[in-house]
Design an enzyme around this catalytic site. Structure first.
Site, short mmCIF file in Angstrom:
data_model
loop_
_atom_site.label_atom_id
_atom_site.label_comp_id
_atom_site.label_asym_id
_atom_site.label_seq_id
_atom_site.Cartn_x
_atom_site.Cartn_y
_atom_site.Cartn_z
N TRP A 127 -58.11 30.66 -11.58
CA TRP A 127 -58.97 31.75 -11.09
C TRP A 127 -60.33 31.61 -11.77
O TRP A 127 -60.39 31.52 -13.01
CB TRP A 127 -58.31 33.08 -11.45
CG TRP A 127 -59.02 34.30 -10.97
CD1 TRP A 127 -59.50 34.53 -9.71
CD2 TRP A 127 -59.32 35.48 -11.73
NE1 TRP A 127 -60.07 35.77 -9.64
CE2 TRP A 127 -59.98 36.37 -10.87
CE3 TRP A 127 -59.09 35.85 -13.06
CZ2 TRP A 127 -60.41 37.62 -11.29
CZ3 TRP A 127 -59.52 37.10 -13.47
CH2 TRP A 127 -60.17 37.97 -12.59
N ASP A 208 -50.77 35.25 -17.34
CA ASP A 208 -51.50 36.18 -16.46
C ASP A 208 -50.60 36.42 -15.25
O ASP A 208 -50.30 35.49 -14.50
CB ASP A 208 -52.83 35.53 -16.04
CG ASP A 208 -53.63 36.42 -15.09
OD1 ASP A 208 -53.18 37.55 -14.80
OD2 ASP A 208 -54.70 35.97 -14.64
N ALA A 210 -50.37 38.67 -11.94
CA ALA A 210 -51.12 39.61 -11.10
C ALA A 210 -50.49 39.78 -9.72
O ALA A 210 -50.96 40.60 -8.93
CB ALA A 210 -52.56 39.13 -10.96
N LYS A 243 -52.52 44.48 -7.10
CA LYS A 243 -51.98 43.93 -5.85
C LYS A 243 -50.62 44.52 -5.52
O LYS A 243 -50.40 44.98 -4.41
CB LYS A 243 -51.87 42.41 -5.94
CG LYS A 243 -52.93 41.72 -6.78
CD LYS A 243 -54.20 41.44 -6.04
CE LYS A 243 -55.33 41.27 -7.03
NZ LYS A 243 -56.21 40.19 -6.91
#
Ligand code: LMR
Length: 394
Positions: A127, A208, A210, A243
């Site tokens: 990202w 991470d 998400a 999300k």
């Protein structure tokens, strides 16, 4: 003073979002920013979120400050969601943060505080905001191979070879599931091999996560983080609720830090509280409270899980449809990887010129590295995308 300012590098995801908004064409397709959209192109407020918010309006008696770490009940529920029975509460410090980005930022600040010399290793690609924040904070970083552009799958041998070079105390940024931007993910066996390597080198995982629930399911998507939590003496986890709860603008995230013992946990917690205080004082509470209410109420939780599962299955169906349309049009299986990838994104693996051509000639917006947001499609636009991909000749 202000006349000294110079332009900062543009964030390519946000720049594309703006470009799409400004495009006057009616027939345009947004496969850019990672925001879920249903078949009507709407990012809905999830049913359980509405229920929790209604209850909150009726029952919340104060909006006075929470604690510096946020509401401990939020941290507890989120730890359970992500780490399941792998969570060791006696060793895990946590703070609520403004979104997953806030958690990443605080995790990096914690790392810098604890060990200035440590390097963070980032997957190639990752990202774009990861290297951007790392650079901003002046934390040393190194890349590790992750994606094989030829097969559109994980270059696992390359990844292991690069990570073998990490030093004890370095941090390895791993996407907990649904790799952004590629959609190519580690298998359970590969997670095990990564854990073996980390044990050998003494490097520390920085996960991470998400998109839990967007890949193979809520439990399945947590496989990697749970395995690491069981085996690693230290670990950082940055989690986002944007999300999977659809609470993007509420800025709801959690940073967890697994310490080797209770004493180190206490000091870690104190440092995290301090970091919150320095950066924004008390973290936002609304989204966190809504998430906690959902997770702790069996009826709301079941409703949330069922809606999330519909979202996941919808994206999988679009993947299958697109792979099928492309199989038919190209008479080959070269795009079958789209059906095998998981999460919101797939990297198509086409050149930046072709991406520009898709945008200019067909009104199809994807990130320059050919990352597309599968949730930006619907049954009607999938054939249009397939047609355009073939037309630009990839
Ligand atoms: C994305 O990757 O598109 C999302 O995580 C949104 C963002 O902030 O970049």
């Amino acid at each position: 003073m202000l006349t000294n300012l110079t332009p900062q590098p543009a964030d390519k995801i946000l720049a594309l979002m703006q470009m799409f908004r400004e495009d006057p064409r009616k027939a345009k397709i947004d496969l850019g920013v990672g925001v879920y959209r249903n078949a009507e192109g709407v990012t809905p407020v999830m049913r359980a979120v509405k229920t929790a918010e209604r209850t909150l309006v009726e029952t919340q008696g104060t909006k006075a400050y929470t604690g510096l770490a946020g509401d401990p009940a939020f941290a507890k529920s989120m730890m359970g969601l992500i780490l399941g029975d792998a969570v060791d509460a006696d060793r895990t410090a946590a703070i609520a943060t403004p979104g997953g980005t806030g958690a990443i930022r605080q995790g990096l600040e914690l790392m810098r505080y604890a060990d200035k010399g440590a390097t963070i290793w980032l997957s190639t690609p990752t990202w774009p905001n990861h290297p951007s924040i790392v650079k901003y904070l002046g934390v040393p970083m190194k890349p590790y191979r992750y994606f094989d552009n030829a097969t559109r799958s994980v270059d696992f041998a390359g990844m292991l070879a690069d990570l073998a070079e990490a030093k004890a105390g370095d941090l390895i940024l791993l996407h907990g599931c649904c790799h952004n931007p590629t959609g190519a993910n580690l298998t359970p066996d590969q997670w095990g091999q990564v854990a073996d390597l980390l044990e050998k080198t003494g490097a520390i995982p920085f996960v991470d996560i998400a998109y839990q629930g967007f890949g193979d399911g809520l439990e399945e998507d947590a496989f990697g983080p749970r395995l690491l939590a069981k085996r690693m003496p230290e670990m950082i986890v940055a989690a986002s609720c944007s999300k999977n709860f659809g609470v993007y603008r509420e800025r709801t995230g959690l940073l967890m830090a697994l310490a080797p013992n209770a004493e180190a946990k206490a000091q870690t917690q104190a440092t995290l509280n301090f970091l919150n205080r320095q950066n924004y004082s008390f973290p936002p509470d609304h989204g966190a409270r809504v998430v906690q209410m959902i997770l702790d109420d069996p009826a709301m939780r079941a409703d949330w899980q069922s809606e999330l599962e519909d979202v996941r299955l919808g994206m999988l169906a679009l993947r299958e449809q697109l792979a099928g349309e492309l199989r038919q049009r190209t008479n080959s299986d070269q795009f079958d990887f789209i059906a095998h990838h998981r999460g919101m994104f797939s990297r198509l693996g086409i050149s930046e010129d072709k991406v520009t051509q898709l945008r200019e000639e067909h009104g199809i917006y994807m990130i320059g590295d050919s990352r597309m947001n599968i949730a930006g499609l619907n049954k009607e636009t999938v054939p249009l995308l397939a047609e355009a991909i073939v037309a630009v000749g990839v």
